[in-house]
Design a protein around this motif. Structure first.
Motif, short mmCIF file in Angstrom:
data_model
loop_
_atom_site.label_atom_id
_atom_site.label_comp_id
_atom_site.label_asym_id
_atom_site.label_seq_id
_atom_site.Cartn_x
_atom_site.Cartn_y
_atom_site.Cartn_z
N ARG A 1 47.18 44.67 37.25
CA ARG A 1 46.83 43.31 36.83
C ARG A 1 47.54 42.95 35.52
NH1 ARG A 1 41.49 45.07 38.42
NH2 ARG A 1 40.81 44.03 40.33
N GLU A 2 47.54 43.88 34.56
CA GLU A 2 48.19 43.63 33.27
C GLU A 2 49.69 43.46 33.46
OE1 GLU A 2 46.84 43.12 30.24
OE2 GLU A 2 44.92 43.10 31.29
N ASP B 1 44.00 38.07 42.73
CA ASP B 1 43.35 39.37 42.70
C ASP B 1 43.40 40.04 44.06
OD1 ASP B 1 41.81 41.17 40.92
OD2 ASP B 1 40.25 40.92 42.43
N ILE C 1 46.93 41.43 44.65
CA ILE C 1 47.17 42.63 43.84
C ILE C 1 46.40 43.82 44.41
CG2 ILE C 1 46.79 43.68 41.57
CD1 ILE C 1 47.40 40.93 40.34
#
Length: 398
Positions: free
Chosen positions: A237-238, A217, A220
Motif C-alpha cells: 500500500r505504501e 485496496d 492491491i
C-alpha cells in the motif's frame, strides 16, 4: 449449488434473450472487437480490475444475440475467480454446458471466460479449445501476465485488446452529457470535472469516494498481495502511495527502497507487480539501448481518479500530463532529455511537451527548439488536447 444452476445464474439471457437493461456500451472499443467475432482467433481483453472488461463481454453477447441473431443459449459466460469453478477445466465447463442444452460439437458456440488467469495453464487449455473448432472464445485478465505465454501455446491464435479507463468523450457518455454546438464552451468545465474524477466506469456513475478507495485496496490485496504471495500488505500500500505521488515524474528505485526500508531488488519487483496489474504505466527515456535501460523511468497512473484519491486534486499540470500520456500510450511514447532539460514525450518522429495554464519558456523552450525532430507540438490545456486528437488520428490510433 449444482454447476447447471451456477451456469444459469451467470447467463440470464438464456431465459429471455436480454443481457442487461443498464448496459452502457463503449462504441470506440467495441468497434475494434466486433470484426474479431467472425474470426477463429481467441480475443483476450486485458486491463485494470473493474475497468469494464466484464461489461465489454456482456456488450459482445448483446451484439451477438441482437445483431448477429445468435441463439442466446449458444452464448456462455462464466467468471473463473468463482471458487465453485476452481476444480474444473475449461473443457469440463464447456462439456457440461453443451450437455445442458444438447448442443453438438459441430454447432458453433461463443464462450466468455472472465479473469482467466485464476486458472492454471489457461494458455494450454485455451489452445486445446481453439484447436477443436466450433468455439469462439473471449477471455479477460486483470494482469498483464496473460500476455506472457512461455509455452507459445497461443502464438498465432490470439488477439489482445487492452481496455483503458474512460476517456473524456466516454466520460461524457456515461454522465449522459450532450453538448450542442452553441455550448461548446461548457466542454472545458466538464473536462475539469473529468480531471478530478478520472475514468473508472462505476465511480463515474456513482461518484462514491468510498467505492474507489475500496477498489484500490481490493486490487492491491487480490491482484498483488494474494496473487504474488506477499507477506506485508502494508508495504504494498505504501509503495502505491509513493507511485501516485510521483505520477508524471522520474522514479528512483533506490530512494523508494530507502523510504520503505526494503532492498532495491524488492522495490524493482514491486514496481513490476504494479505495472503488471495495470495500476501504473512506465515510460523509458529515448536514446540508445544502454541509455534507455540504465536511465530512470517515468511513472503514470492508469486512472487519474485513483491518483487523486491518494494524493488529492492538486498539481493540475501533472494530472493533465497523465491524461495526455493515457491518450498516446498505445503509440509507445518515450521521454527526452536535452541540454539538461526534460521534454515530456517523443512519439515516433514527433516531440510533445505538455503544459497546463502556463507557457513553454526559458531553458526548456530553448532545448525544445534545438532538438532536431521536425514535428513538434506543445499541448497546452483543453484546446491543446483537442489538437492532439487530430495528431493521434494521423500518427496512429491510440
Amino acid at each position: 449449488m449444482s454447476l447447471d444452476q451456477l451456469l444459469h445464474q451467470y447467463n440470464p439471457w438464456w431465459e429471455d434473450g436480454s443481457v442487461s437493461a443498464k448496459l452502457i456500451e463503449r462504441p470506440k472499443i467495441l468497434s475494434k472487437i466486433y470484426p474479431l467475432l467472425g474470426s477463429p482467433d481467441i480475443v483476450l481483453l486485458t486491463g485494470l480490475r473493474r475497468v469494464g472488461k466484464t461489461t465489454m463481454m456482456k456488450s459482445l453477447i448483446h451484439y451477438l444475440i441482437n445483431e448477429d441473431k445468435i441463439d442466446p443459449k449458444h452464448c456462455l459466460y462464466v467468471s473463473m475467480d468463482d471458487y465453485q469453478l476452481a476444480p474444473l477445466s475449461l473443457q469440463e465447463i464447456i462439456d457440461q454446458y453443451r450437455k445442458l442444452f444438447k448442443i453438438t460439437y459441430k454447432q458453433q458456440i461463443y464462450v466468455f471466460f472472465d479473469e482467466i488467469t485464476y486458472l492454471k495453464d489457461f494458455q494450454i487449455q485455451l489452445k486445446n479449445i481453439y484447436d477443436k473448432g466450433s468455439v469462439k472464445c473471449c477471455a479477460s485478465s486483470s494482469s498483464s501476465s496473460v500476455l506472457k505465454d512461455d509455452s507459445a501455446a497461443l502464438t498465432g491464435r490470439k488477439r489482445i485488446i487492452e481496455i483503458d479507463p474512460l476517456d473524456f468523450n466516454e466520460y461524457l457518455l456515461f454522465k449522459d452529457v450532450s453538448i450542442s454546438g452553441s455550448d461548446k464552451q461548457l466542454l472545458e468545465s466538464y473536462f475539469v470535472d473529468y480531471m478530478q474524477t478520472g475514468g473508472m466506469p462505476e465511480y463515474v456513475l456513482r461518484g462514491d469516494r468510498e467505492y474507489l478507495v475500496g477498489l484500490i485496496d481490493d486490487i492491491i490485496m487480490k491482484d498483488i498481495v494474494a496473487f504474488y504471495g506477499l507477506k506485508n500488505p502494508g508495504v504494498a500500500r505504501e509503495f502505491f502511495i509513493l507511485l501516485m505521488e510521483r505520477a508524471g515524474k522520474q522514479i528512483s528505485i533506490n530512494k523508494m527502497a530507502n523510504i520503505l526500508k526494503i532492498s532495491p531488488d524488492t522495490a524493482k519487483r514491486y514496481l513490476a507487480m504494479f505495472e503488471e496489474t495495470y495500476l501504473i504505466h512506465l515510460v523509458s527515456k529515448a536514446g540508445k539501448t544502454n541509455e534507455t535501460l540504465l536511465s530512470p523511468k517515468k511513472v503514470y497512473a492508469t486512472d487519474i481518479g485513483m491518483r487523486n484519491i491518494i494524493v488529492g486534486f492538486r498539481d493540475k499540470g501533472a494530472i493533465f500530463e497523465n491524461i495526455v500520456f493515457n491518450k498516446i500510450k498505445s503509440l509507445q511514447p518515450k521521454y527526452v532529455t536535452f541540454d539538461g532539460q526534460e521534454i515530456d514525450f517523443l512519439v515516433k518522429d514527433m516531440l510533445i511537451e505538455v503544459k497546463y495554464g502556463r507557457e513553454l519558456e526559458g531553458k526548456q523552450l530553448a532545448a525544445f527548439e534545438k532538438i532536431p525532430e521536425k514535428k513538434k507540438l506543445v499541448v497546452n490545456g483543453f484546446s491543446g488536447l483537442q489538437k492532439l486528437d487530430q495528431v493521434v488520428a494521423t500518427t496512429g490510433k491510440a
